[in-house]
Structure formats: C-alpha cells, structure tokens
Design a protein around this motif. Sequence first.
Motif, PDB file in Angstrom:
ATOM      1  N   LEU A 195       0.904  -1.151   0.005  1.00  0.00           N
ATOM      2  CA  LEU A 195      -0.027   0.121  -0.073  1.00  0.00           C
ATOM      3  C   LEU A 195       0.911   1.203  -0.131  1.00  0.00           C
ATOM      4  O   LEU A 195       0.362   2.326  -0.688  1.00  0.00           O
ATOM      5  N   ALA A 196       1.988   0.986   0.762  1.00  0.00           N
ATOM      6  CA  ALA A 196       2.873   2.387   0.660  1.00  0.00           C
ATOM      7  C   ALA A 196       3.940   2.256  -0.521  1.00  0.00           C
ATOM      8  O   ALA A 196       4.304   3.560  -1.128  1.00  0.00           O
ATOM      9  N   TYR A 197       4.021   1.203  -0.973  1.00  0.00           N
ATOM     10  CA  TYR A 197       5.212   1.053  -1.901  1.00  0.00           C
ATOM     11  C   TYR A 197       4.851   1.168  -3.376  1.00  0.00           C
ATOM     12  O   TYR A 197       5.440   1.940  -4.164  1.00  0.00           O
ATOM     13  N   LEU A 198       3.660   0.781  -3.867  1.00  0.00           N
ATOM     14  CA  LEU A 198       3.248   1.033  -5.060  1.00  0.00           C
ATOM     15  C   LEU A 198       3.016   2.155  -5.517  1.00  0.00           C
ATOM     16  O   LEU A 198       3.468   2.615  -6.778  1.00  0.00           O
ATOM     17  N   PRO A 199       2.568   2.998  -4.687  1.00  0.00           N
ATOM     18  CA  PRO A 199       2.524   4.734  -5.234  1.00  0.00           C
ATOM     19  C   PRO A 199       3.769   5.269  -5.771  1.00  0.00           C
ATOM     20  O   PRO A 199       4.015   5.762  -6.529  1.00  0.00           O
ATOM     21  N   LEU A 200       4.747   4.806  -4.833  1.00  0.00           N
ATOM     22  CA  LEU A 200       6.187   4.935  -5.007  1.00  0.00           C
ATOM     23  C   LEU A 200       6.829   4.637  -6.302  1.00  0.00           C
ATOM     24  O   LEU A 200       7.426   5.309  -7.147  1.00  0.00           O
ATOM     25  N   GLN A 201       6.614   3.292  -6.474  1.00  0.00           N
ATOM     26  CA  GLN A 201       6.883   2.778  -7.826  1.00  0.00           C
ATOM     27  C   GLN A 201       6.306   3.224  -8.996  1.00  0.00           C
ATOM     28  O   GLN A 201       6.864   3.584  -9.881  1.00  0.00           O
TER      29      GLN A 201
END
Length: 325
Positions: A254-260
């Motif tokens: 949930l935190a990492y996908l937007p960053l990617q």
Amino acid sequence: MPDPRLSRLALGVTLFRPDPDQVARVRAQAGSGFAAVIAFDNGGLAAEAAERLARAGVTLLSAGTNLGIAEALNRIAGAARDAGADTLLLLDQDSEPPADLAVTLLAALDRLRGAGCPVAVVGPAPAPAAGHKPPAYPPRPGAPARDGLAPVQFLATSGSLIDLAAFAQVGPFRADFFIDGVELEWCFRAWSRGHGCYLARDAAIPHRVGGGVIRACGVTMPRQPLFRMATYLRNAVYAWRLPHVPRRWKLAQLAYLPLQAGLYWADAGFRPAVVLRLLAAARDGALGRLGPPHDLPQDAPQDPPQDPPQDPPQDPPQDPPKDPP
C-alpha cells in the motif's frame, strides 16, 4: 550417464519469439535424461524451428496465440503429469542454468521431504546479470529454515522445481493475472495451504527482467514496457482482495506501489498518457478487471515474469499474520 532421478522430472520452457540460440538451448536439453522436455510456444516460433524441436524429442505445445505466462505454465504442468513426471523444473527461453541445477534442486527437495516438510517449490538463489536488477526473496515469517534451505515468501518461476503433487493441491497459476505477479500469488497460496517455498543457496541462476533499471529515492526497479508495469500494478492492487496474501505484505505494498508508479512516471518524462494508464490499471485491479492487457503488443517479445518489478518491501514491524506458516 544421466542421474536416474531425472527420469521422474520434466523440464518446462516457455517461448515467445525465440531466437535461434534460444531454440538451440531447448533442443540441447532433450538428451539430458528428463522424463520429458516440454516447450510452450506463446507466439512467434518459426515452423522450421518447431520442426527441429519436435525431431529432437521436445514436446511442443501451442494454442496459436499468446495465452500469457500463467496459462502456459499450467499447460506445461499438465503435460508433465501426462508424461509420468512427479517434479517439474521451469525455465524461460533466456535461462542459462548451471549443468547441475536439476540435480541440486532435487537433492534439496529430498532433504525437505526427509525432514517431513511439505513443500511446493524449491528454487535457486538469484545470480547477478549485467544491466539487470536481481530479485530478492523476502523470508517467510515464522517458518524455520530446514537443513540449510531458507523459507521465502515467493520465488521466481524460472529456475524453480515444483512438486507436482503439491501443485495439484495448491491449484494452477492464475491465468487471469496473465504475466506479472503470477509467482507471488501462487506462492502465497501455497503457504496458506500448508506447502512451503524454499530457497536453495547452493544453486544460483541469473535473472533478466526488463531493459535496464530505474534508480531513484533509494529504490531500484526494472525499466519495463508500459503494459508490463500496468499489468503488475493491476495485479498487485487486486491481490489486496485475496485472503491468502499476508496482511503485512498488503500494508507494505500500500505504501510502496504509489512510489513505484511515481518513479516509473518520472522515468517516462511525466507524460500524461503514462500516468493515466497506470491509474486505469489500479482501477482495474480494484474492480477485479483482469485478463490480457488491452495494450498487449503483438509484435514484440515479452520478458517472462521472473520477479516483480521492485525491491520487495520489507515487512513492517508488527505481529505476524495469522495465515498458516
């Protein structure tokens, strides 16, 4: 003389527009003593190359169209069972495995069975490949190591040895995922049904994904075609709906996908079409709209989904999930 244990092992290779060297590597495996060498053509295999594979004794499967990596693997598994195999070693057309890979993984599987450990798959450690990011396999919380074999959340399909009896209990790879995230979902499902996934550190194989890497904000991820990144994002969002995917993995994603997604968009020059495609993919995942991506190119080869296009996020510090180890 081939190891007698190989007579119960099938070798499965997925093909998409292979070049002559890739076809030659598959042909060379036909005399290695396996129960069967099975290749699935997902498109682009020339008729002459197909004939050479058949003459060498390779079982060639094809549906005349691109069915995606998951369905190709499922059909290879079915053909392996029909050939009397009880284990299946998966490779992709780019794989250059060490000569002793099959024997090493069979020995690892035997050690796990001898320890009374239900196992779905055992695979090699990732070896570096120039210009590509090697995958990282996060450890499985709460699962102990067994005789030097490390329990991991998931493994890339390429280079992995699957126990076909366990495969029948875990179920097939999700064909509606098509290409990306296939191995993550299957391995999480295997763990939830009591079958482990283990890393054999005494074996290694190079992995190549994408065309180069994106490095920013302490993150390294493969540079993928847009349809691949969108399909990965879609499937990762959909996986939040699946009960067998651990809660801590969902929170990290949930935190990492937007960053990617943001890093991918920046690497693409902040083009509006790119961010709109990624947003649409996230929406499709939330709504369960899966299957082949609508922008799947029909005239260019696809890298198999050996690992997710990311540094796998570390589990956040919290109590272990309640799903079975």
